[in-house]
Design a protein around this motif. Structure first.
Motif, PDB file in Angstrom:
ATOM      1  N   VAL A 270     -14.747 -46.155  45.435  1.00 41.67           N
ATOM      2  CA  VAL A 270     -14.770 -45.564  46.774  1.00 41.67           C
ATOM      3  C   VAL A 270     -13.994 -46.494  47.693  1.00 41.67           C
ATOM      4  CG1 VAL A 270     -16.163 -44.745  48.698  1.00 41.67           C
ATOM      5  CG2 VAL A 270     -17.008 -44.475  46.353  1.00 41.67           C
ATOM      6  N   TYR A 271     -13.060 -45.947  48.415  1.00 44.05           N
ATOM      7  CA  TYR A 271     -12.224 -46.730  49.320  1.00 44.05           C
ATOM      8  C   TYR A 271     -12.625 -46.411  50.754  1.00 44.05           C
ATOM      9  CZ  TYR A 271      -9.474 -47.825  45.223  1.00 44.05           C
ATOM     10  OH  TYR A 271      -9.081 -48.282  43.988  1.00 44.05           O
ATOM     11  N   PHE A 272     -12.941 -47.472  51.480  1.00 41.55           N
ATOM     12  CA  PHE A 272     -13.366 -47.325  52.873  1.00 41.55           C
ATOM     13  C   PHE A 272     -12.312 -47.895  53.803  1.00 41.55           C
ATOM     14  CE2 PHE A 272     -17.665 -45.779  52.773  1.00 41.55           C
ATOM     15  CZ  PHE A 272     -18.139 -46.146  51.532  1.00 41.55           C
ATOM     16  N   CYS A 273     -12.017 -47.134  54.815  1.00 41.67           N
ATOM     17  CA  CYS A 273     -11.218 -47.611  55.927  1.00 41.67           C
ATOM     18  C   CYS A 273     -12.179 -48.047  57.035  1.00 41.67           C
ATOM     19  CB  CYS A 273     -10.319 -46.469  56.416  1.00 41.67           C
ATOM     20  SG  CYS A 273      -9.306 -46.841  57.826  1.00 41.67           S
ATOM     21  N   ALA A 274     -11.805 -49.036  57.810  1.00 39.97           N
ATOM     22  CA  ALA A 274     -12.624 -49.484  58.933  1.00 39.97           C
ATOM     23  C   ALA A 274     -11.704 -49.926  60.061  1.00 39.97           C
ATOM     24  CB  ALA A 274     -13.549 -50.632  58.522  1.00 39.97           C
ATOM     25  N   SER A 275     -12.265 -50.012  61.261  1.00 41.64           N
ATOM     26  CA  SER A 275     -11.479 -50.505  62.383  1.00 41.64           C
ATOM     27  C   SER A 275     -12.358 -51.340  63.297  1.00 41.64           C
ATOM     28  CB  SER A 275     -10.839 -49.352  63.172  1.00 41.64           C
ATOM     29  OG  SER A 275     -11.803 -48.653  63.942  1.00 41.64           O
ATOM     30  N   SER A 276     -11.724 -52.234  64.047  1.00 42.86           N
ATOM     31  CA  SER A 276     -12.423 -53.017  65.059  1.00 42.86           C
ATOM     32  C   SER A 276     -11.474 -53.246  66.218  1.00 42.86           C
ATOM     33  CB  SER A 276     -12.930 -54.343  64.502  1.00 42.86           C
ATOM     34  OG  SER A 276     -11.858 -55.175  64.134  1.00 42.86           O
ATOM     35  N   GLN A 277     -12.062 -53.623  67.353  1.00 35.61           N
ATOM     36  CA  GLN A 277     -11.263 -53.757  68.563  1.00 35.61           C
ATOM     37  C   GLN A 277     -10.194 -54.836  68.412  1.00 35.61           C
ATOM     38  OE1 GLN A 277     -11.233 -51.913  71.472  1.00 35.61           O
ATOM     39  NE2 GLN A 277      -9.381 -53.123  71.722  1.00 35.61           N
ATOM     40  N   ASP A 278     -10.644 -56.003  67.925  1.00 33.62           N
ATOM     41  CA  ASP A 278      -9.660 -57.058  67.691  1.00 33.62           C
ATOM     42  C   ASP A 278     -10.034 -57.793  66.423  1.00 33.62           C
ATOM     43  OD1 ASP A 278     -11.026 -59.131  70.343  1.00 33.62           O
ATOM     44  OD2 ASP A 278     -11.664 -58.925  68.283  1.00 33.62           O
ATOM     45  N   ARG A 279      -9.559 -59.004  66.268  1.00 35.59           N
ATOM     46  CA  ARG A 279      -9.710 -59.690  64.994  1.00 35.59           C
ATOM     47  C   ARG A 279     -10.834 -60.699  64.980  1.00 35.59           C
ATOM     48  NH1 ARG A 279      -4.527 -62.597  63.899  1.00 35.59           N
ATOM     49  NH2 ARG A 279      -5.751 -63.271  62.121  1.00 35.59           N
ATOM     50  N   SER A 280     -11.621 -60.720  66.022  1.00 41.64           N
ATOM     51  CA  SER A 280     -12.680 -61.719  66.031  1.00 41.64           C
ATOM     52  C   SER A 280     -14.007 -61.104  65.630  1.00 41.64           C
ATOM     53  CB  SER A 280     -12.810 -62.341  67.419  1.00 41.64           C
ATOM     54  OG  SER A 280     -13.514 -61.442  68.260  1.00 41.64           O
ATOM     55  N   GLY A 281     -14.910 -61.923  65.281  1.00 42.58           N
ATOM     56  CA  GLY A 281     -16.220 -61.458  64.854  1.00 42.58           C
ATOM     57  C   GLY A 281     -17.052 -60.880  65.974  1.00 42.58           C
ATOM     58  N   THR A 282     -16.538 -60.991  67.219  1.00 42.01           N
ATOM     59  CA  THR A 282     -17.321 -60.432  68.313  1.00 42.01           C
ATOM     60  C   THR A 282     -17.308 -58.917  68.275  1.00 42.01           C
ATOM     61  OG1 THR A 282     -15.391 -60.540  69.774  1.00 42.01           O
ATOM     62  CG2 THR A 282     -16.904 -62.392  69.832  1.00 42.01           C
ATOM     63  N   ASP A 283     -16.400 -58.350  67.513  1.00 39.16           N
ATOM     64  CA  ASP A 283     -16.321 -56.898  67.469  1.00 39.16           C
ATOM     65  C   ASP A 283     -16.803 -56.357  66.145  1.00 39.16           C
ATOM     66  OD1 ASP A 283     -13.594 -57.197  69.546  1.00 39.16           O
ATOM     67  OD2 ASP A 283     -15.301 -55.921  70.003  1.00 39.16           O
ATOM     68  N   THR A 284     -17.543 -55.284  66.235  1.00 37.93           N
ATOM     69  CA  THR A 284     -18.089 -54.638  65.061  1.00 37.93           C
ATOM     70  C   THR A 284     -17.005 -53.839  64.354  1.00 37.93           C
ATOM     71  OG1 THR A 284     -20.250 -54.479  66.081  1.00 37.93           O
ATOM     72  CG2 THR A 284     -19.764 -52.900  64.329  1.00 37.93           C
ATOM     73  N   GLN A 285     -17.075 -53.826  63.035  1.00 37.69           N
ATOM     74  CA  GLN A 285     -16.190 -52.968  62.258  1.00 37.69           C
ATOM     75  C   GLN A 285     -16.884 -51.628  62.037  1.00 37.69           C
ATOM     76  OE1 GLN A 285     -14.419 -54.810  58.800  1.00 37.69           O
ATOM     77  NE2 GLN A 285     -14.119 -56.740  59.885  1.00 37.69           N
ATOM     78  N   TYR A 286     -16.170 -50.571  62.363  1.00 34.81           N
ATOM     79  CA  TYR A 286     -16.677 -49.215  62.175  1.00 34.81           C
ATOM     80  C   TYR A 286     -15.985 -48.601  60.963  1.00 34.81           C
ATOM     81  CZ  TYR A 286     -18.632 -49.778  66.814  1.00 34.81           C
ATOM     82  OH  TYR A 286     -19.348 -50.243  67.885  1.00 34.81           O
ATOM     83  N   PHE A 287     -16.795 -48.030  60.102  1.00 32.89           N
ATOM     84  CA  PHE A 287     -16.283 -47.540  58.828  1.00 32.89           C
ATOM     85  C   PHE A 287     -16.068 -46.037  58.838  1.00 32.89           C
ATOM     86  CE2 PHE A 287     -16.480 -51.031  55.724  1.00 32.89           C
ATOM     87  CZ  PHE A 287     -17.058 -52.016  56.506  1.00 32.89           C
ATOM     88  N   GLY A 288     -15.078 -45.615  58.066  1.00 37.35           N
ATOM     89  CA  GLY A 288     -14.891 -44.203  57.790  1.00 37.35           C
ATOM     90  C   GLY A 288     -15.873 -43.741  56.726  1.00 37.35           C
ATOM     91  N   PRO A 289     -15.824 -42.471  56.372  1.00 36.67           N
ATOM     92  CA  PRO A 289     -16.791 -41.910  55.421  1.00 36.67           C
ATOM     93  C   PRO A 289     -16.497 -42.251  53.968  1.00 36.67           C
ATOM     94  CG  PRO A 289     -15.263 -40.225  56.131  1.00 36.67           C
ATOM     95  CD  PRO A 289     -14.931 -41.444  56.935  1.00 36.67           C
ATOM     96  N   GLY A 290     -15.365 -42.866  53.702  1.00 35.84           N
ATOM     97  CA  GLY A 290     -15.024 -43.236  52.328  1.00 35.84           C
ATOM     98  C   GLY A 290     -14.271 -42.137  51.600  1.00 35.84           C
TER      99      GLY A 290
END
Lengths: 115, 114
Positions: B88-108
């Protein structure tokens, strides 16, 4: 290299009871972030809770809370008043702070909530 | 109003074929990721892009080539598919590259190579 260990492959709990999922990690970093993600049978990865290492106060989100022990490198998740919808895989994850953005996941704990 | 979407959700193909998985986020985030979840449910980072620039390439075979036409899209192209690519391949995104931002995942996307 950082590693994340979840020593409980499977857990079960009765509805309305409390359950704690364990997570330990290994790092030499001082600034980092820890997360719990939930993956229900739908496969969607859902953020449950996050903790910044520099914060001493344990994070809480409604029925979900963590016990963060920085010196022991432990980050357990407590689920209170368990509900049937909490049945899922739970992944603990680590991220270094400052310009390093990959999540390093543990192997997951499968939680089953029984009526 | 899906935040991170992936197409297709399921992909079944023969060994040796070439296939692509598309990912789009409408959150206005700068950073996107590809993760792979194997049959034992283990999740591992593959790639990360920030503003269309490759940031992380985590020792993935060069049969896998990510492409980011703009910062809202990160596609994954796989050449010469092998049985071991089933996952299963998941795409994710976050606001920037620091750990202060949560990564939000796609449905896979569940890829099955026969």
């Amino acid at each position: 290299a950082q590693t994340v260990t979840q020593s409980q492959p499977e857990m079960s709990v009765q509805e309305a009871e409390t359950v704690t999922l364990s997570c330990t990690y290994d790092t030499s970093e001082n600034n980092y972030y820890l997360f719990w993600y939930k993956q229900p049978p739908s496969r969607q990865m859902i953020l449950v809770i996050r903790q910044e290492a520099y914060k001493q106060q344990n994070a809480t989100e409604n029925r979900f809370s963590v016990n963060f022990q920085k010196a022991a490198k432990s980050f357990s998740l407590k689920i209170s008043d368990s509900q049937l919808g909490d049945t899922a895989m739970y992944f603990c994850a680590f991220m270094k702070g400052l310009l390093t953005d990959k999540l390093i996941f543990g192997t997951g704990t499968r939680l089953q909530v029984f009526p | 109003d899906t935040a991170v979407s992936q197409t297709p959700k399921y992909l079944v193909t023969q060994m040796g074929n070439d296939k692509s998985i598309k990912c789009e986020q409408n959150l206005g985030h700068d950073t996107m990721y590809w993760y792979k979840q194997d049959s034992k449910k283990f999740l591992k980072i593959m790639f990360s892009y920030n503003n269309k620039e490759l940031i992380i390439n985590e020792t993935v075979p060069n049969r896998f080539s990510p492409k980011s036409p703009d910062k809202a899209h990160l596609n994954l192209h796989i050449n010469s598919l092998e049985l071991g690519d089933s996952a299963v391949y998941f795409c994710a995104s976050s606001q920037d590259r620091s750990g202060t931002d949560t990564q939000y995942f796609g449905p896979g996307t569940r890829l099955t190579v026969l």
